[in-house]
Structures are given as C-alpha cells and as structure tokens.
Motif scaffolding. Structure first.
Motif, PDB file in Angstrom:
ATOM      1  N   GLU A  57       0.855  -1.192   0.000  1.00  0.00           N
ATOM      2  CA  GLU A  57       0.000   0.000   0.000  1.00  0.00           C
ATOM      3  C   GLU A  57       0.887   1.237   0.000  1.00  0.00           C
ATOM      4  OE1 GLU A  57      -2.272   3.017   0.042  1.00  0.00           O
ATOM      5  OE2 GLU A  57      -3.206   1.038  -0.247  1.00  0.00           O
ATOM      6  N   LYS A  58       0.646   2.150  -0.921  1.00  0.00           N
ATOM      7  CA  LYS A  58       1.531   3.306  -1.054  1.00  0.00           C
ATOM      8  C   LYS A  58       1.353   4.332   0.057  1.00  0.00           C
ATOM      9  CE  LYS A  58      -1.229   6.155  -4.232  1.00  0.00           C
ATOM     10  NZ  LYS A  58      -1.280   7.361  -3.384  1.00  0.00           N
ATOM     11  N   GLU A  59       0.183   4.366   0.693  1.00  0.00           N
ATOM     12  CA  GLU A  59      -0.075   5.340   1.750  1.00  0.00           C
ATOM     13  C   GLU A  59       0.508   4.860   3.083  1.00  0.00           C
ATOM     14  OE1 GLU A  59      -1.080   8.187   1.079  1.00  0.00           O
ATOM     15  OE2 GLU A  59      -2.057   7.962  -0.869  1.00  0.00           O
ATOM     16  N   PRO A  60       0.614   5.758   4.069  1.00  0.00           N
ATOM     17  CA  PRO A  60       1.134   5.353   5.385  1.00  0.00           C
ATOM     18  C   PRO A  60       0.249   4.348   6.114  1.00  0.00           C
ATOM     19  CG  PRO A  60       1.216   7.741   5.127  1.00  0.00           C
ATOM     20  CD  PRO A  60       0.424   7.216   3.984  1.00  0.00           C
ATOM     21  N   GLY A  61      -1.010   4.253   5.727  1.00  0.00           N
ATOM     22  CA  GLY A  61      -1.928   3.296   6.320  1.00  0.00           C
ATOM     23  C   GLY A  61      -2.898   2.792   5.271  1.00  0.00           C
ATOM     24  N   THR A  62      -3.695   1.789   5.616  1.00  0.00           N
ATOM     25  CA  THR A  62      -4.648   1.197   4.675  1.00  0.00           C
ATOM     26  C   THR A  62      -5.937   2.017   4.612  1.00  0.00           C
ATOM     27  OG1 THR A  62      -5.476  -0.244   6.431  1.00  0.00           O
ATOM     28  CG2 THR A  62      -3.735  -1.131   5.028  1.00  0.00           C
ATOM     29  N   ALA A  63      -6.702   1.774   3.561  1.00  0.00           N
ATOM     30  CA  ALA A  63      -8.063   2.325   3.408  1.00  0.00           C
ATOM     31  C   ALA A  63      -8.104   3.843   3.475  1.00  0.00           C
ATOM     32  CB  ALA A  63      -8.986   1.711   4.465  1.00  0.00           C
ATOM     33  N   ARG A  64      -7.154   4.515   2.818  1.00  0.00           N
ATOM     34  CA  ARG A  64      -7.084   5.972   2.890  1.00  0.00           C
ATOM     35  C   ARG A  64      -7.885   6.681   1.787  1.00  0.00           C
ATOM     36  NH1 ARG A  64      -2.880   7.790   6.291  1.00  0.00           N
ATOM     37  NH2 ARG A  64      -2.744   6.238   7.954  1.00  0.00           N
ATOM     38  N   HIS A  65      -8.346   5.941   0.790  1.00  0.00           N
ATOM     39  CA  HIS A  65      -9.008   6.613  -0.327  1.00  0.00           C
ATOM     40  C   HIS A  65     -10.469   6.170  -0.443  1.00  0.00           C
ATOM     41  CE1 HIS A  65      -5.499   8.838  -1.415  1.00  0.00           C
ATOM     42  NE2 HIS A  65      -4.770   7.734  -1.339  1.00  0.00           N
ATOM     43  N   GLN A  66     -10.840   5.394  -1.461  1.00  0.00           N
ATOM     44  CA  GLN A  66     -12.261   5.106  -1.662  1.00  0.00           C
ATOM     45  C   GLN A  66     -12.897   4.413  -0.456  1.00  0.00           C
ATOM     46  OE1 GLN A  66     -13.253   4.354  -6.172  1.00  0.00           O
ATOM     47  NE2 GLN A  66     -11.396   3.211  -5.672  1.00  0.00           N
ATOM     48  N   THR A  67     -12.171   3.502   0.174  1.00  0.00           N
ATOM     49  CA  THR A  67     -12.737   2.765   1.315  1.00  0.00           C
ATOM     50  C   THR A  67     -13.031   3.689   2.483  1.00  0.00           C
ATOM     51  OG1 THR A  67     -11.491   0.801   0.681  1.00  0.00           O
ATOM     52  CG2 THR A  67     -12.333   0.878   2.939  1.00  0.00           C
TER      53      THR A  67
END
Length: 430
Positions: A57-67
């Motif tokens: 996952e490119k972000e620092p944490g999961t589920a940062r966008h559509q989710t």
C-alpha cells in the motif's frame, strides 16, 4: 490483454531484472490496501492456508481513499442488472457484511431505505426497480405519499420503495479488521510502499520495485490499486483497454440542530443513463446526516478539492479519447453537477426535491471522495466489475459501488483466480 512493449521494457530495466535463479519473497503479491485488496488477502489466507501473501500500500496506512471516504451504506443490490457481477456480489455481500460486522463487533445497523419518486416521469422506473428487487429476492414494499411520511416525516414524494436489506456500517473498521485477520493468518501488509516498476517474465513470476528501491518477487500478482489500477496494469506490460477517469463526490452534512429532518436513508430514483445515484440523504453510523454526492471531474486521481491539480494526471485524462466522448454524451448532466459544485444554493435546490425544508444555511461542507471510474475508449462508463487476467496476474480494473458492500465475495472471486494462476505456474501444477 495486449502488451505495451516499451512500458514493459522500461519497467523490466527499472526493476533490475536478472536471469539468475532467485527465491520468491511471496506466493501472491497484492497491490492496493483498500477494502478489496485486503479482502483478497484475507480470502487467500482462508482458502489456501500457508500461501505466502504480501500486500503493498503506497499510503502510510490502509483504506485511505475510496474505502475510507464513502457514505458507509451497505447496499442491497436492487439497482443492478440481473446476471451482472454487481448484482450477484451486492446481494450476497450485503448479507455477509452484516454478519461479518456482527461477528467482529464492528458498528453497523440494518436500517432499510426509501427510494423516492418526486416526478411522474420517474414512476415507471420506480416500478421497474420494484420488479428488479423481487427478481433478486430483495424484500421491497411500494409506498404512497402518506406511507412515505410514516418512515420519513420530512421527506416528500409521489411514491417510494422501502428496501429492507439496506444498512450502514463503518467500512474503515471493516478494512482494519480484514487487515488484522490477514496478518493473524500470516499475511504481510507493507504501507508506504509505492510501486514504481514491475518486471513480469514467462515462467518466472513477477518482480516489483517500490519507491524506496526494495524489490519483491512473487509467483502471482493481484492488481487492486483502485485509482491507479490502469497505471499498474501498464507497468506489467498489459494494455488495460480502459482508463481511470476520477470523479469527485462532494458531500454536505446537515447541521446538528437540523439532523432530525432525516431518520435513515433516502435516495432518488436513479437516472439509468448515468452510473451515479444522484444526491441522496444518509444518516451514518456516527449519527451525522450526509447529503450527496455531487459528481464532478477531479483534477487529480486523489483530487479531493478543486485546489488539488496534478498536471500529468490531468493531461492523461484530457488526452484520452474516451474522456471527450463522455463529455459530448453527458455534457448537460455534467453542467448541472458543476453548477451544484460551485453553488450551495443550487445544491440545496437538488436536495429540496426530497427534503423541502432544507435551506442553504442547513448545509455544511463534509469530506469529499473520489470514484475510480473506468472509461472505455468509446466513452462508455464501465458499469460492472471489470476483472481481467494476464500471465501471472489478475487485474481489478473497475470496482465501483457497491464494492465495499460486496468486498467479501469479491475478495473470494479474486483470490480464486489468483490461486488458479498460482497452481498453474507451480512446478507440480498443484
């Protein structure tokens, strides 16, 4: 899928390809830590215990966008064409999601919802939705004006459907739980790991390089990159035959002192010519009433406001023939959406079709989301889930709403395809 030779060659060079035998770091590598990618990792660990699974996952944490940026609605599946993946996964997924939330202590509620016709021209479409719901086995009840107010005293309409299997939940918490369960079963989830190059070789699996220079080798790759899934597909050397065109969904919230105006979930009759549901009213699991979304083109794949512009991404959209064909086909609809984006008063006018007592002062801005809309070269907006396979690879190229609702059965479907590829590529074929 077609092959983009130049992109594949560049990716191979950047990934540091070598002809010497190397061990695999994992069996299945999932790109994307949204709810679909995490559900896929969870399904892999359950379907084939011992399979080595890694999620990037490119972000620092999961589920940062559509989710993490949606209305939190567990959809019933009533809107979707019988026989489509959306219909099958949504109806099945709604039941499974309620059960999953109950088992893991995730906040949720089975609220039901109203689909309200406010004009006579919408009545045949409302009746067709009732028939479709019955085909899907969804409990629906047709209501007149007085019955509407029994459910929602401040909502007005000529007729409505009450859909009993719709609910609400915290999809961010669902994603967190899926991540925890996958880790507990042995999966690895690496955040802050943006994929920059991919090298895929026949019989040798896939090598992926991340922005920090790390190279991971896997037997099978699963592309669940959401807003960036077409870019990832091209990095593998595949032509996805579509392009992600991002649409921003803009929301308001009812002011706390006016939230009594909406008890549950209220939707308009959807326009079948456009794959968005229109401005609707949803009381979320936190008690706040969200109103929206208004769908406008985003100026970046993660463009959550007009001030976020990424020139290269915008140029990619503007240079894509399908984008201009959408504009020609839907310019009237799009002009209305843009007007509502720029004018709170115009947005309120749309809200008042369902909620006549709403006033501009009742609305306060709420966080926006961005939809990863797959667009085909002829300008068609892909309406169903779009999953394609290539050597050692499964690409999830369109996972629109109700992807969060349907994430458990979707994850199993993707995992099944990945495991089939994995077994076919193993020396024993087992």
């Amino acid at each position: 899928m077609g092959v983009v030779t130049t992109e594949a060659n560049r990716a191979a060079a950047a990934a540091g390809r070598t002809d010497s035998p190397v061990p695999y770091d994992c069996d299945v590598l999932v790109i994307g830590g949204g709810i679909v990618g995490l559900s896929t990792a969870y399904a892999l660990t359950r379907s084939a215990p011992g399979t080595r699974v890694t999620v990037l996952e490119k972000e620092p944490g999961t589920a940062r966008h559509q989710t993490g940026r949606n209305s939190g609605v567990i959809h019933s599946g009533i809107y979707y064409r019988p026989g489509s993946l959306k219909a099958r996964f949504a109806v099945q997924g709604a039941t499974e999601m309620v059960k999953f939330c109950a088992e893991h202590g995730i906040p949720h509620e089975l609220t039901g919802k109203l689909i309200v016709a406010t004009e006579r021209a919408e009545l045949p479409r409302l009746h067709a939705l009732a028939q479709r719901g019955r085909e899907h086995g969804i409990p629906v009840r047709e209501l007149g004006p007085a019955q509407i107010t029994a459910y929602e005293p401040h909502v007005r309409g000529l007729a409505a459907l009450h859909v009993g299997t719709t609910g609400i939940c915290d999809f961010g918490a669902v994603a967190d739980t899926l991540a925890r369960l996958a880790r507990d079963a042995g999966a690895t989830i690496r955040c802050g790991a943006e994929v920059t190059a991919i090298d895929r070789r026949t019989g040798r699996g896939v090598a992926v390089r991340t922005a920090d220079g790390t190279v991971l080798r896997a037997r099978t790759l699963v592309n669940c990159a959401g807003l960036h899934c077409d870019r990832i597909a091209r990095l593998t050397g595949d032509d996805p035959r579509m392009r992600i065109v991002p649409f921003r969904g803009e929301y308001y919230e009812l002011a706390d002192e006016r939230s009594f105006l909406v008890r549950g979930l209220v939707y308009p009759v959807p326009d079948p010519a456009f794959p968005f549901l229109g401005v609707h009213l949803t009381r979320g699991i936190d008690g706040a009433v969200h109103i929206g979304p208004n769908a406008v083109p985003a100026l970046a794949r993660e463009g959550y406001g007009w001030g976020t512009v990424r020139a290269r991404e915008l140029a990619g959209v503007l240079g894509y023939p399908g984008s201009w064909r959408i504009a020609r086909r839907h310019w009237r609809y799009g002009a209305g959406e843009l007007r509502r984006s720029l004018s709170r008063r115009a947005f309120t006018t749309a809200v008042r079709r369902l909620l006549p007592e709403a006033a501009p002062a009742d609305l306060r801005p709420a966080p926006a989301g961005v939809r990863a809309q797959a667009v085909l070269p002829d300008g068609t907006l892909a309406d169903d889930f779009l999953i394609r396979e290539a050597p050692h690879t499964v690409h999830v190229l369109n996972a629109p709403s109700p992807a969060a609702t349907a994430s458990l059965p979707i994850g199993r479907e993707i995992a099944t395809r990945a495991l089939t590829l994995l077994r076919a590529s193993s020396p024993s074929g087992a």
